[in-house]
Design a protein around this motif. Sequence first.
Motif, PDB file in Angstrom:
ATOM      1  N   ILE A   1       3.647   5.402 -16.199  1.00 40.00           N
ATOM      2  CA  ILE A   1       2.293   5.414 -16.753  1.00 40.00           C
ATOM      3  C   ILE A   1       1.444   6.358 -15.906  1.00 40.00           C
ATOM      4  N   ASP A   2       0.433   6.958 -16.525  1.00 41.58           N
ATOM      5  CA  ASP A   2      -0.479   7.867 -15.839  1.00 41.58           C
ATOM      6  C   ASP A   2      -1.842   7.204 -15.709  1.00 41.58           C
ATOM      7  N   ILE A   3      -2.394   7.250 -14.493  1.00 45.03           N
ATOM      8  CA  ILE A   3      -3.686   6.624 -14.223  1.00 45.03           C
ATOM      9  C   ILE A   3      -4.654   7.705 -13.754  1.00 45.03           C
ATOM     10  N   PRO A   4      -5.682   8.019 -14.571  1.00 45.00           N
ATOM     11  CA  PRO A   4      -6.662   9.033 -14.167  1.00 45.00           C
ATOM     12  C   PRO A   4      -7.698   8.442 -13.209  1.00 45.00           C
ATOM     13  N   LEU A   5      -8.054   9.225 -12.199  1.00 45.75           N
ATOM     14  CA  LEU A   5      -9.063   8.798 -11.215  1.00 45.75           C
ATOM     15  C   LEU A   5     -10.078   9.919 -11.028  1.00 45.75           C
ATOM     16  N   GLU A   6     -11.333   9.595 -11.188  1.00 44.74           N
ATOM     17  CA  GLU A   6     -12.387  10.562 -10.890  1.00 44.74           C
ATOM     18  C   GLU A   6     -12.561  10.662  -9.377  1.00 44.74           C
ATOM     19  N   ALA A   7     -13.259  11.685  -8.926  1.00 45.57           N
ATOM     20  CA  ALA A   7     -13.542  11.852  -7.500  1.00 45.57           C
ATOM     21  C   ALA A   7     -14.317  10.639  -6.994  1.00 45.57           C
ATOM     22  N   GLY A   8     -13.871  10.071  -5.884  1.00 46.27           N
ATOM     23  CA  GLY A   8     -14.542   8.928  -5.269  1.00 46.27           C
ATOM     24  C   GLY A   8     -14.369   7.612  -6.002  1.00 46.27           C
ATOM     25  N   GLU A   9     -13.446   7.535  -6.941  1.00 42.96           N
ATOM     26  CA  GLU A   9     -13.288   6.338  -7.775  1.00 42.96           C
ATOM     27  C   GLU A   9     -12.139   5.451  -7.299  1.00 42.96           C
ATOM     28  N   THR A  10     -12.324   4.140  -7.446  1.00 42.53           N
ATOM     29  CA  THR A  10     -11.253   3.162  -7.287  1.00 42.53           C
ATOM     30  C   THR A  10     -11.091   2.456  -8.625  1.00 42.53           C
TER      31      THR A  10
ATOM     32  N   ARG B   1       0.864  -1.181   0.000  1.00 41.91           N
ATOM     33  CA  ARG B   1       0.000   0.000   0.000  1.00 41.91           C
ATOM     34  C   ARG B   1       0.896   1.225   0.000  1.00 41.91           C
ATOM     35  N   ILE B   2       0.565   2.206  -0.841  1.00 45.24           N
ATOM     36  CA  ILE B   2       1.313   3.458  -0.876  1.00 45.24           C
ATOM     37  C   ILE B   2       0.317   4.597  -0.728  1.00 45.24           C
ATOM     38  N   ASN B   3       0.385   5.311   0.388  1.00 45.38           N
ATOM     39  CA  ASN B   3      -0.515   6.430   0.642  1.00 45.38           C
ATOM     40  C   ASN B   3       0.109   7.725   0.150  1.00 45.38           C
ATOM     41  N   LEU B   4      -0.555   8.397  -0.787  1.00 37.78           N
ATOM     42  CA  LEU B   4      -0.126   9.728  -1.199  1.00 37.78           C
ATOM     43  C   LEU B   4      -0.706  10.773  -0.256  1.00 37.78           C
ATOM     44  N   THR B   5      -1.978  10.617   0.093  1.00 42.55           N
ATOM     45  CA  THR B   5      -2.656  11.445   1.094  1.00 42.55           C
ATOM     46  C   THR B   5      -3.585  10.509   1.860  1.00 42.55           C
ATOM     47  N   ASP B   6      -4.372  11.064   2.763  1.00 44.42           N
ATOM     48  CA  ASP B   6      -5.363  10.241   3.462  1.00 44.42           C
ATOM     49  C   ASP B   6      -6.455   9.767   2.510  1.00 44.42           C
TER      50      ASP B   6
ATOM     51  N   GLY C   1      -2.355   4.019  -3.468  1.00 51.68           N
ATOM     52  CA  GLY C   1      -2.208   2.797  -4.245  1.00 51.68           C
ATOM     53  C   GLY C   1      -2.482   1.621  -3.330  1.00 51.68           C
ATOM     54  N   LEU C   2      -3.190   0.626  -3.816  1.00 55.99           N
ATOM     55  CA  LEU C   2      -3.608  -0.511  -2.997  1.00 55.99           C
ATOM     56  C   LEU C   2      -3.037  -1.815  -3.518  1.00 55.99           C
ATOM     57  N   ASN C   3      -2.383  -2.560  -2.656  1.00 58.79           N
ATOM     58  CA  ASN C   3      -1.926  -3.915  -2.960  1.00 58.79           C
ATOM     59  C   ASN C   3      -1.137  -3.980  -4.272  1.00 58.79           C
ATOM     60  N   LEU C   4      -0.193  -3.062  -4.439  1.00 60.66           N
ATOM     61  CA  LEU C   4       0.556  -2.959  -5.688  1.00 60.66           C
ATOM     62  C   LEU C   4       1.662  -4.004  -5.774  1.00 60.66           C
ATOM     63  N   LEU C   5       1.754  -4.663  -6.916  1.00 58.72           N
ATOM     64  CA  LEU C   5       2.828  -5.598  -7.218  1.00 58.72           C
ATOM     65  C   LEU C   5       2.987  -5.670  -8.728  1.00 58.72           C
ATOM     66  N   ILE C   6       4.145  -6.123  -9.158  1.00 59.67           N
ATOM     67  CA  ILE C   6       4.439  -6.211 -10.590  1.00 59.67           C
ATOM     68  C   ILE C   6       4.714  -7.672 -10.948  1.00 59.67           C
ATOM     69  N   ILE C   7       4.108  -8.112 -12.057  1.00 57.39           N
ATOM     70  CA  ILE C   7       4.315  -9.465 -12.556  1.00 57.39           C
ATOM     71  C   ILE C   7       5.233  -9.370 -13.770  1.00 57.39           C
TER      72      ILE C   7
ATOM     73  N   THR D   1       3.659  -6.231 -15.643  1.00 63.79           N
ATOM     74  CA  THR D   1       2.262  -5.833 -15.475  1.00 63.79           C
ATOM     75  C   THR D   1       2.070  -5.386 -14.039  1.00 63.79           C
ATOM     76  N   LEU D   2       1.498  -4.193 -13.856  1.00 64.51           N
ATOM     77  CA  LEU D   2       1.191  -3.686 -12.526  1.00 64.51           C
ATOM     78  C   LEU D   2      -0.187  -4.172 -12.127  1.00 64.51           C
ATOM     79  N   LEU D   3      -0.270  -4.849 -10.981  1.00 60.69           N
ATOM     80  CA  LEU D   3      -1.545  -5.295 -10.420  1.00 60.69           C
ATOM     81  C   LEU D   3      -1.822  -4.505  -9.151  1.00 60.69           C
ATOM     82  N   GLY D   4      -3.079  -4.432  -8.776  1.00 59.09           N
ATOM     83  CA  GLY D   4      -3.484  -3.733  -7.560  1.00 59.09           C
ATOM     84  C   GLY D   4      -4.619  -2.790  -7.878  1.00 59.09           C
ATOM     85  N   GLY D   5      -4.597  -1.632  -7.226  1.00 61.59           N
ATOM     86  CA  GLY D   5      -5.638  -0.648  -7.457  1.00 61.59           C
ATOM     87  C   GLY D   5      -5.174   0.734  -7.051  1.00 61.59           C
ATOM     88  N   MET D   6      -5.893   1.735  -7.533  1.00 62.02           N
ATOM     89  CA  MET D   6      -5.667   3.124  -7.136  1.00 62.02           C
ATOM     90  C   MET D   6      -7.001   3.655  -6.645  1.00 62.02           C
ATOM     91  N   ALA D   7      -6.989   4.327  -5.498  1.00 62.00           N
ATOM     92  CA  ALA D   7      -8.223   4.836  -4.911  1.00 62.00           C
ATOM     93  C   ALA D   7      -8.128   6.340  -4.712  1.00 62.00           C
TER      94      ALA D   7
END
Length: 161
Positions: free
Chosen positions: A97-106, A48-53, A57-63, A72-78
């Motif tokens: 890589i850039d990952i766009p996230l809308e407000a309230g999105e995982t 887990r990598i917290n940028l803010t509260d 990034g959640l459960n990040l690992l690379i295969i 391949t990056l697995l996990g999630g961004m919240a």
Amino acid sequence: MTSTPSRLTTTRRSLVLAIPAIVAGVLAVSACSPITTDIAYSPSDGVRINLTDEVRGLNLLIISAAEGEPGTLLGGMANDSDEPVEITVAPEGTDPIDIPLEAGETVYLSVDNGFEAQFGNIDVPPGGTISVTLTSSTGETQTAEVPVLNGLLPEYEDYLP
């Protein structure tokens, strides 16, 4: 005639006196223990990598099949904030890589209906860790060691690039 307490009465009296001492000891020890269910953690192989509260990034690992091979990056961004944000994921030695996230999105990474997160090469052999920097479009940056795994485990074999 004087009576002497029987052995059974003495044992009961000792037990009655010992129970409160045992209960007090247990309460004292449990009061010093942190409540571990309140601690955020990654319950699997990733980190887990917290940028803010609110952005993390959640459960990040690379295969990756081998050192120098694509990954391949697995996990999630919240993003629990009220504003959209873009997270740049930059493993050491490869293009970000850039990952766009809308407000309230995982967003789940590299799974069906998720965000495809592939890197050109991973300069770490499976079983090691690679330094990965996450940067949000709002300016927060965090770097962490992310595990690199191969496809030997059945749950990861489909994610090998």
